[in-house]
Write an enzyme that holds these catalytic residues in place. Structure first.
Site, PDB file in Angstrom:
ATOM      1  N   HIS A  28       0.794  -1.215   0.178  1.00 30.11           N
ATOM      2  CA  HIS A  28       0.032   0.113   0.090  1.00 30.11           C
ATOM      3  C   HIS A  28       0.991   1.379   0.002  1.00 30.11           C
ATOM      4  O   HIS A  28       0.647   2.329  -0.839  1.00 30.11           O
ATOM      5  CB  HIS A  28      -0.913  -0.071   1.343  1.00 30.11           C
ATOM      6  CG  HIS A  28      -2.095  -1.000   1.379  1.00 30.11           C
ATOM      7  ND1 HIS A  28      -2.073  -1.979   2.475  1.00 30.11           N
ATOM      8  CD2 HIS A  28      -2.971  -1.351   0.704  1.00 30.11           C
ATOM      9  CE1 HIS A  28      -3.149  -2.694   2.254  1.00 30.11           C
ATOM     10  NE2 HIS A  28      -3.453  -2.356   1.043  1.00 30.11           N
ATOM     11  N   LYS A  52     -18.151  -6.229   7.628  1.00 28.80           N
ATOM     12  CA  LYS A  52     -16.820  -6.915   7.905  1.00 28.80           C
ATOM     13  C   LYS A  52     -16.535  -6.749   9.299  1.00 28.80           C
ATOM     14  O   LYS A  52     -17.014  -5.914  10.119  1.00 28.80           O
ATOM     15  CB  LYS A  52     -15.780  -6.233   6.905  1.00 28.80           C
ATOM     16  CG  LYS A  52     -15.807  -6.848   5.642  1.00 28.80           C
ATOM     17  CD  LYS A  52     -14.507  -6.380   4.879  1.00 28.80           C
ATOM     18  CE  LYS A  52     -14.497  -7.054   3.640  1.00 28.80           C
ATOM     19  NZ  LYS A  52     -13.226  -6.638   3.068  1.00 28.80           N
ATOM     20  N   ARG A 101      -1.994  -6.111  -8.261  1.00 32.29           N
ATOM     21  CA  ARG A 101      -0.554  -6.909  -8.219  1.00 32.29           C
ATOM     22  C   ARG A 101      -0.208  -8.179  -9.008  1.00 32.29           C
ATOM     23  O   ARG A 101       0.813  -8.390  -9.298  1.00 32.29           O
ATOM     24  CB  ARG A 101      -0.741  -7.742  -6.652  1.00 32.29           C
ATOM     25  CG  ARG A 101      -0.601  -6.633  -5.391  1.00 32.29           C
ATOM     26  CD  ARG A 101      -1.087  -7.317  -4.163  1.00 32.29           C
ATOM     27  NE  ARG A 101      -2.620  -7.775  -4.576  1.00 32.29           N
ATOM     28  CZ  ARG A 101      -3.270  -8.104  -3.461  1.00 32.29           C
ATOM     29  NH1 ARG A 101      -2.951  -8.438  -2.367  1.00 32.29           N
ATOM     30  NH2 ARG A 101      -4.535  -8.474  -3.686  1.00 32.29           N
ATOM     31  N   SER A 139      -2.902  -7.744   3.200  1.00 34.47           N
ATOM     32  CA  SER A 139      -3.293  -7.510   4.520  1.00 34.47           C
ATOM     33  C   SER A 139      -3.708  -8.827   5.148  1.00 34.47           C
ATOM     34  O   SER A 139      -3.195  -9.127   6.269  1.00 34.47           O
ATOM     35  CB  SER A 139      -4.166  -6.572   4.757  1.00 34.47           C
ATOM     36  OG  SER A 139      -4.081  -5.332   4.255  1.00 34.47           O
TER      37      SER A 139
END
Ligand code: PNS
Length: 174
Positions: A28, A52, A101, A139
């Protein structure tokens, strides 16, 4: 009608980098640093998603992001709990930054960018390729390693490493 579609807040180029950042990783940070060079003002916007159950609260995530970007004067840390396009409008920003990515990210990102454009055709998504050094990093991976007390010092900034240790030490069973 805005004659300069990529400009927001006054006459400056504003971009928003949205995400969960639970927690921020070197991947990030790489995107933040590079995007901050391309825009006058970069807003890193943490999604406050009540459905979440993140490891870090929104305030904790924002605090960590502030700490790791404190040397970047044109970076602001904020949060939102709305549709992204609505938040963008409230900040008079029209550019979304997302990191990619690998090809596995692409389908989801394409769907999200297309949805956002469908919701507001003035919104442009700009993709930045993550530094290949961090192409495997997420993460979730970081949390998995930290949960089992593995070393994450090459994956996250020191402030995040300490915060992860605190979280998992606090949750450690006797
Ligand atoms: O880091 P993430 O979890 O991949 O970030 C996803 C995020 C926060 C960018 C995305 O879920 C989002 O924008 N959510 C806000 C709700 C919304 O606008 N949804 C419509 C676009 S799919």
């Amino acid at each position: 009608m805005n004659a300069q579609p990529n400009r927001g807040e006054g006459d400056s180029r504003v971009a928003v980098y949205p995400g969960s950042f639970d927690p921020a990783t070197f991947g990030h940070l790489d995107i933040i640093r590079r995007a901050a060079k391309q825009f006058d003002h970069l807003i890193v916007a943490v999604l406050n998603n009540t459905t979440k159950s993140p490891l870090f609260s929104v305030e904790e995530r924002k605090e960590l992001l502030r700490e790791v970007t404190k040397d970047l004067p044109n970076v602001e840390i904020d949060s939102f709990r709305d549709l992204l396009v609505r938040y963008m409008r409230s900040r008079q920003a029209q550019i979304i930054i997302r990191g990619i990515r690998s090809v596995t990210d692409f389908e989801y990102e394409l769907q999200m960018a297309s949805t956002n454009r469908q919701l507001d055709e003035g919104i442009e998504t700009i993709f930045m390729m993550t530094n290949p050094k961090y192409s495997y990093l997420s993460s979730s991976i970081v949390k998995e390693i930290a949960k089992f007390h593995g070393t994450v010092q090459d994956l996250v900034p020191p402030a995040v490493e300490v915060a992860l240790q605190r979280k998992y030490d606090a949750n450690r069973l006797p």
